[in-house]
Design an enzyme around this catalytic site. Structure first.
Site, PDB file in Angstrom:
ATOM      1  CG  ASP A  39       4.512  -6.721 -21.652  1.00  0.00           C
ATOM      2  OD1 ASP A  39       4.633  -7.660 -22.346  1.00  0.00           O
ATOM      3  OD2 ASP A  39       5.297  -5.675 -21.837  1.00  0.00           O
ATOM      4  CG  ASP A  65       7.455  -2.655 -14.140  1.00  0.00           C
ATOM      5  OD1 ASP A  65       7.944  -3.623 -13.662  1.00  0.00           O
ATOM      6  OD2 ASP A  65       8.152  -1.508 -14.152  1.00  0.00           O
ATOM      7  CE1 TYR A 156      17.468 -13.531 -19.726  1.00  0.00           C
ATOM      8  CE2 TYR A 156      18.876 -15.318 -20.111  1.00  0.00           C
ATOM      9  CZ  TYR A 156      17.840 -14.749 -20.115  1.00  0.00           C
ATOM     10  OH  TYR A 156      16.727 -15.569 -21.048  1.00  0.00           O
ATOM     11  CE  LYS A 160      15.196 -15.603 -17.846  1.00  0.00           C
ATOM     12  NZ  LYS A 160      13.804 -15.324 -17.707  1.00  0.00           N
TER      13      LYS A 160
HETATM   14  N1  LIG Z   1      13.806 -15.229 -26.865  1.00  0.00           N
HETATM   15  C1  LIG Z   1      14.709 -16.109 -26.304  1.00  0.00           C
HETATM   16  O1  LIG Z   1      15.701 -16.384 -27.114  1.00  0.00           O
HETATM   17  C2  LIG Z   1      14.996 -16.511 -25.035  1.00  0.00           C
HETATM   18  C3  LIG Z   1      15.618 -17.725 -24.835  1.00  0.00           C
HETATM   19  C4  LIG Z   1      15.578 -18.014 -23.499  1.00  0.00           C
HETATM   20  C5  LIG Z   1      14.651 -17.482 -22.417  1.00  0.00           C
HETATM   21  N2  LIG Z   1      13.791 -16.451 -23.010  1.00  0.00           N
HETATM   22  C6  LIG Z   1      12.973 -15.877 -22.032  1.00  0.00           C
HETATM   23  O2  LIG Z   1      11.425 -15.890 -22.275  1.00  0.00           O
HETATM   24  C7  LIG Z   1      10.872 -15.068 -21.823  1.00  0.00           C
HETATM   25  C8  LIG Z   1       9.909 -14.086 -22.699  1.00  0.00           C
HETATM   26  O3  LIG Z   1      10.857 -13.367 -23.595  1.00  0.00           O
HETATM   27  P1  LIG Z   1      10.584 -13.363 -25.325  1.00  0.00           P
HETATM   28  O4  LIG Z   1      11.713 -13.825 -25.565  1.00  0.00           O
HETATM   29  O5  LIG Z   1       9.397 -13.407 -25.554  1.00  0.00           O
HETATM   30  O6  LIG Z   1      11.094 -11.633 -25.215  1.00  0.00           O
HETATM   31  P2  LIG Z   1      10.063 -10.371 -25.776  1.00  0.00           P
HETATM   32  O7  LIG Z   1      10.938  -9.099 -25.441  1.00  0.00           O
HETATM   33  O8  LIG Z   1       9.678 -10.583 -27.007  1.00  0.00           O
HETATM   34  O9  LIG Z   1       8.979 -10.517 -24.578  1.00  0.00           O
HETATM   35  C9  LIG Z   1       9.281 -10.119 -23.214  1.00  0.00           C
HETATM   36  C10 LIG Z   1       8.036  -9.035 -22.559  1.00  0.00           C
HETATM   37  O10 LIG Z   1       8.182  -8.809 -21.233  1.00  0.00           O
HETATM   38  C11 LIG Z   1       7.873  -7.506 -21.198  1.00  0.00           C
HETATM   39  N3  LIG Z   1       8.355  -7.061 -19.812  1.00  0.00           N
HETATM   40  C12 LIG Z   1       9.673  -6.652 -19.556  1.00  0.00           C
HETATM   41  N4  LIG Z   1       9.804  -6.191 -18.520  1.00  0.00           N
HETATM   42  C13 LIG Z   1       8.577  -6.219 -17.810  1.00  0.00           C
HETATM   43  C14 LIG Z   1       8.222  -6.013 -16.583  1.00  0.00           C
HETATM   44  N5  LIG Z   1       8.828  -5.431 -15.546  1.00  0.00           N
HETATM   45  N6  LIG Z   1       6.783  -6.130 -16.402  1.00  0.00           N
HETATM   46  C15 LIG Z   1       5.959  -6.808 -17.165  1.00  0.00           C
HETATM   47  N7  LIG Z   1       6.496  -6.982 -18.436  1.00  0.00           N
HETATM   48  C16 LIG Z   1       7.559  -6.869 -18.599  1.00  0.00           C
HETATM   49  C17 LIG Z   1       8.585  -7.048 -22.216  1.00  0.00           C
HETATM   50  O11 LIG Z   1       7.747  -5.440 -22.369  1.00  0.00           O
HETATM   51  C18 LIG Z   1       7.904  -7.838 -23.213  1.00  0.00           C
HETATM   52  O12 LIG Z   1       6.862  -7.558 -23.938  1.00  0.00           O
HETATM   53  C19 LIG Z   1      11.825 -13.982 -20.902  1.00  0.00           C
HETATM   54  O13 LIG Z   1      11.762 -14.593 -19.458  1.00  0.00           O
HETATM   55  C20 LIG Z   1      13.157 -14.491 -21.372  1.00  0.00           C
HETATM   56  O14 LIG Z   1      13.982 -14.395 -20.513  1.00  0.00           O
HETATM   57  C21 LIG Z   1      13.801 -16.005 -24.092  1.00  0.00           C
END
Ligand SMILES: NC(=O)c1ccc[n+]([C@@H]2O[C@H](COP(=O)([O-])OP(=O)(O)OC[C@H]3O[C@@H](n4cnc5c(N)ncnc54)[C@H](O)[C@@H]3O)[C@@H](O)[C@H]2O)c1
Length: 252
Positions: A39, A65, A156, A160
């Protein structure tokens, strides 16, 4: 979780410092995997390491990253004996619900870099390692925004949809190498994704809000990690190229 489906296996989880990635890292460690979590958020990773430890397990955390090629190289270098059985691309960011006419290049580039180019680079680096050991699995976390244009901004949604295409391409081209690739499309999940989701263009958000009315329930990160971990396990041996929604019925 006492089942040891991942005993002896190595799993890489991006976005392991929060939300779904954190839950996936915790579950995989509980199921016996050697987990390499990555992360950009060092504090988040430390929290995940603590949670894993409290469960009586261990995991390696790498601050990296996924949009930086040198960081991807460091992640690969952290693999024990260059082994990886599961690559879970979970890291992702939102786009402030920007419609294309209001979309700045910086947001487009960053969202594409994190949500699509990063997973591609990780797959490019790790598929040869999987192939060398007879196979492996990729699980990419997309979104219901990969199935519909009605839930997020243009960048986005495009990123996706692209992730689905990347996954299907891998599923086709590497099945004979014993590699499976699948996509999980969550609906709303209670995480920290809101950091990149503050609406910036009221008219666009108002139009999107009509579809949000369909939200049946908001999932927990653990409810998504169960699907990620199943798809990555040997139990899903015949599942390849699948795009599976976990959205409580939103897209039904
Ligand atoms: N939460 C929702 O409602 C939801 C719905 C559909 C899809 N998603 C997808 O689920 C996945 C996880 O998201 P989440 O909801 O747990 O969000 P979150 O923000 O809680 O976690 C995402 C993590 O990714 C890390 N991150 C961001 N950019 C990064 C990079 N360049 N390199 C390494 N790490 C990086 C962030 O620091 C964070 O810790 C994402 O791909 C998101 O698009 C989430």
């Amino acid at each position: 979780m006492s089942e040891q489906r991942y005993a002896g296996r190595v799993a890489v989880v991006t976005g392991a410092g929060s939300g779904i990635g954190q839950a996936v890292a915790q579950q995989l460690a509980a199921e016996g995997a050697t987990v390499i979590g990555c992360d950009v958020d060092a504090e988040g990773l430390a929290m995940t390491a603590k949670l894993v430890q409290e469960d009586g397990n261990a995991a390696t955390m790498v601050v990296a990253d996924i949009t930086v090629p040198a960081d991807v190289d460091r992640l690969v270098a952290a693999l024990p004996e260059q082994r990886v059985d599961l690559l879970a691309n979970v890291a992702g960011i939102m786009d402030h619900f920007l419609p294309v006419t209001e979309l700045d290049d910086e947001t487009w580039d960053r969202v594409m870099a994190v949500n699509l180019t990063g997973p591609m680079r990780l797959c490019r680096a790790m598929l040869p390692l999987m192939k060398a050991r007879g196979g492996g699995a990729v699980v990419n976390v997309a979104s219901i925004g990969a199935l519909s244009g009605a839930v997020a901004g243009s960048a986005y949604v495009a990123s996706k949809h692209g992730l689905v295409g990347l996954t299907r391409s891998i599923a086709n081209l590497y099945a004979e190498d014993g590699i499976r690739a699948n996509v999980v499309c969550p609906g709303g999940v209670a995480t920290n994704i809101g950091r990149s989701a503050a609406p910036k263009v009221p008219w666009a958000y108002q139009r999107l809000e009509r579809s949000f009315a369909r939200t049946m329930r908001t999932a927990t990160p653990a409810e998504i990690s169960t699907l990620v971990c199943w798809l990555g396990s040997a139990e899903a041996v015949n599942v390849n190229g699948a795009v599976i929604a976990s959205d409580g019925g939103f897209t039904a």
